[in-house]
Design a protein around this motif. Structure first.
Motif, PDB file in Angstrom:
ATOM      1  N   HIS A  17       0.672  -1.187  -0.287  1.00  0.00           N
ATOM      2  CA  HIS A  17       0.259   0.005   0.037  1.00  0.00           C
ATOM      3  C   HIS A  17       0.728   1.286   0.117  1.00  0.00           C
ATOM      4  O   HIS A  17       0.680   2.308  -0.773  1.00  0.00           O
ATOM      5  CB  HIS A  17      -0.853   0.120   1.067  1.00  0.00           C
ATOM      6  CG  HIS A  17      -1.926  -1.063   1.016  1.00  0.00           C
ATOM      7  ND1 HIS A  17      -3.110  -1.109   1.984  1.00  0.00           N
ATOM      8  CD2 HIS A  17      -2.222  -1.754   0.018  1.00  0.00           C
ATOM      9  CE1 HIS A  17      -3.828  -2.045   1.513  1.00  0.00           C
ATOM     10  NE2 HIS A  17      -3.680  -2.322   0.606  1.00  0.00           N
ATOM     11  N   ALA A  88     -18.272  -2.255  -1.950  1.00  0.00           N
ATOM     12  CA  ALA A  88     -17.053  -2.195  -2.009  1.00  0.00           C
ATOM     13  C   ALA A  88     -16.176  -2.341  -0.695  1.00  0.00           C
ATOM     14  O   ALA A  88     -16.434  -1.698   0.175  1.00  0.00           O
ATOM     15  CB  ALA A  88     -16.340  -0.995  -2.844  1.00  0.00           C
ATOM     16  N   SER A  91     -10.534  -0.922   1.283  1.00  0.00           N
ATOM     17  CA  SER A  91      -9.555  -0.608   0.744  1.00  0.00           C
ATOM     18  C   SER A  91      -9.673  -0.039  -0.633  1.00  0.00           C
ATOM     19  O   SER A  91      -9.099   0.977  -1.266  1.00  0.00           O
ATOM     20  CB  SER A  91      -8.751  -1.636   0.615  1.00  0.00           C
ATOM     21  OG  SER A  91      -9.234  -2.831  -0.060  1.00  0.00           O
ATOM     22  N   LYS A  92     -10.616  -0.441  -1.412  1.00  0.00           N
ATOM     23  CA  LYS A  92     -11.055   0.102  -2.774  1.00  0.00           C
ATOM     24  C   LYS A  92     -11.755   1.472  -2.593  1.00  0.00           C
ATOM     25  O   LYS A  92     -10.937   2.293  -3.473  1.00  0.00           O
ATOM     26  CB  LYS A  92     -12.174  -0.918  -3.400  1.00  0.00           C
ATOM     27  CG  LYS A  92     -11.575  -1.987  -4.290  1.00  0.00           C
ATOM     28  CD  LYS A  92     -12.715  -2.553  -5.179  1.00  0.00           C
ATOM     29  CE  LYS A  92     -12.118  -3.426  -6.068  1.00  0.00           C
ATOM     30  NZ  LYS A  92     -13.311  -4.355  -6.800  1.00  0.00           N
ATOM     31  N   ARG A  93     -12.439   1.610  -1.524  1.00  0.00           N
ATOM     32  CA  ARG A  93     -12.887   3.131  -1.698  1.00  0.00           C
ATOM     33  C   ARG A  93     -11.911   4.080  -1.316  1.00  0.00           C
ATOM     34  O   ARG A  93     -11.541   5.301  -1.624  1.00  0.00           O
ATOM     35  CB  ARG A  93     -13.915   3.133  -0.451  1.00  0.00           C
ATOM     36  CG  ARG A  93     -15.225   2.392  -0.937  1.00  0.00           C
ATOM     37  CD  ARG A  93     -16.342   2.451   0.145  1.00  0.00           C
ATOM     38  NE  ARG A  93     -16.570   1.422   0.776  1.00  0.00           N
ATOM     39  CZ  ARG A  93     -16.648   1.160   2.120  1.00  0.00           C
ATOM     40  NH1 ARG A  93     -16.847   2.462   2.887  1.00  0.00           N
ATOM     41  NH2 ARG A  93     -16.817   0.035   2.807  1.00  0.00           N
ATOM     42  N   TRP A  95      -8.480   3.984  -2.049  1.00  0.00           N
ATOM     43  CA  TRP A  95      -7.851   4.182  -3.432  1.00  0.00           C
ATOM     44  C   TRP A  95      -8.579   4.976  -4.337  1.00  0.00           C
ATOM     45  O   TRP A  95      -7.998   5.912  -4.961  1.00  0.00           O
ATOM     46  CB  TRP A  95      -7.277   2.913  -4.123  1.00  0.00           C
ATOM     47  CG  TRP A  95      -6.432   2.154  -3.409  1.00  0.00           C
ATOM     48  CD1 TRP A  95      -6.397   0.856  -2.715  1.00  0.00           C
ATOM     49  CD2 TRP A  95      -5.156   2.525  -2.999  1.00  0.00           C
ATOM     50  NE1 TRP A  95      -5.285   0.589  -1.841  1.00  0.00           N
ATOM     51  CE2 TRP A  95      -4.424   1.524  -2.017  1.00  0.00           C
ATOM     52  CE3 TRP A  95      -4.351   3.848  -2.829  1.00  0.00           C
ATOM     53  CZ2 TRP A  95      -3.224   1.720  -1.610  1.00  0.00           C
ATOM     54  CZ3 TRP A  95      -3.047   3.901  -2.450  1.00  0.00           C
ATOM     55  CH2 TRP A  95      -2.691   2.921  -1.617  1.00  0.00           C
ATOM     56  N   ALA A  96      -9.950   4.686  -4.308  1.00  0.00           N
ATOM     57  CA  ALA A  96     -10.766   5.582  -5.080  1.00  0.00           C
ATOM     58  C   ALA A  96     -10.704   7.038  -4.912  1.00  0.00           C
ATOM     59  O   ALA A  96     -10.735   7.913  -5.540  1.00  0.00           O
ATOM     60  CB  ALA A  96     -12.216   4.976  -5.006  1.00  0.00           C
TER      61      ALA A  96
END
Ligand code: ZN
Length: 196
Positions: A17, A88, A91-93, A95-96
């Protein structure tokens, strides 16, 4: 046994990350450099902060009052994506949010938005952020998101409102006023801010 396996996994995830985050910062820095932004304040001093929003140092050092509006970006993005993209993983949120913030930093420093700021807001001498300042704004957004992910929603809302209030009291500007003045500038607000 499970813990022994999980620990290196967690460690390598943190390394992964950190690497991705550094890569996003690097790409943003390259794009900002190619669009003509300077890396640091023209004054050349190594002081990491600048608190006077009316000075030439504003948005040129690492931290200034607008750093805190970027922490609020992170809190707001956490809330917004929690609502719009609940399926989601966090972690996806995250990065978004970081990609959106990096995109905003690039757009914010495009001639279109810089001119808009100069015309419609109190940022009369605004010629764009320094690259170091933009990168730190993305770090601020990440911190805001991670804070919101660990706090109760009611505490996040309180923190958001308290920061806005503190900014209004100290610099007569805040995230809400910034958005209003960028989208629908009002002379009454501009006059009030300029009278500070
Ligand atoms: Zn300076």
């Amino acid at each position: 046994m499970n813990d022994e396996i999980a620990r290196p996994c967690r460690k390598s995830r943190v390394v992964q990350h950190t690497f991705v985050f550094a890569a996003i910062l690097l790409i943003t820095a390259v794009v900002l450099h190619l669009s003509g932004r300077v890396f640091w304040c023209q004054c050349g001093t190594c002081v990491p902060w600048s608190w006077d929003i009316w000075s030439q140092h504003n948005s040129q050092h690492l931290v200034d009052p607008y750093f805190f509006t970027h922490v609020l970006h992170g809190i707001a993005l956490y809330g917004l994506l929690h609502w719009l993209w609940k399926s989601a993983p966090v972690s996806k949120r995250f990065w978004a949010s970081i990609l959106l913030e990096a995109g905003w930093e690039i757009l914010e420093n495009s001639p279109l938005i810089i001119e808009r700021y100069r015309e419609a807001t109190i940022s009369l001498d605004y010629y764009g952020d320094s690259i170091a300042n933009s990168l730190f704004d993305i770090v601020a957004c990440a911190a805001g998101f991670l804070l919101a992910a660990r706090m109760k929603p009611s505490h996040s809302i309180l923190l958001f409102l308290a920061t806005e209030l503190l900014l209004v009291l100290t610099i007569r500007d805040c995230l809400t006023l910034n958005v209003v003045m960028l989208v629908y500038p009002l002379d009454a607000i501009k006059d009030w801010q300029m009278a500070f």
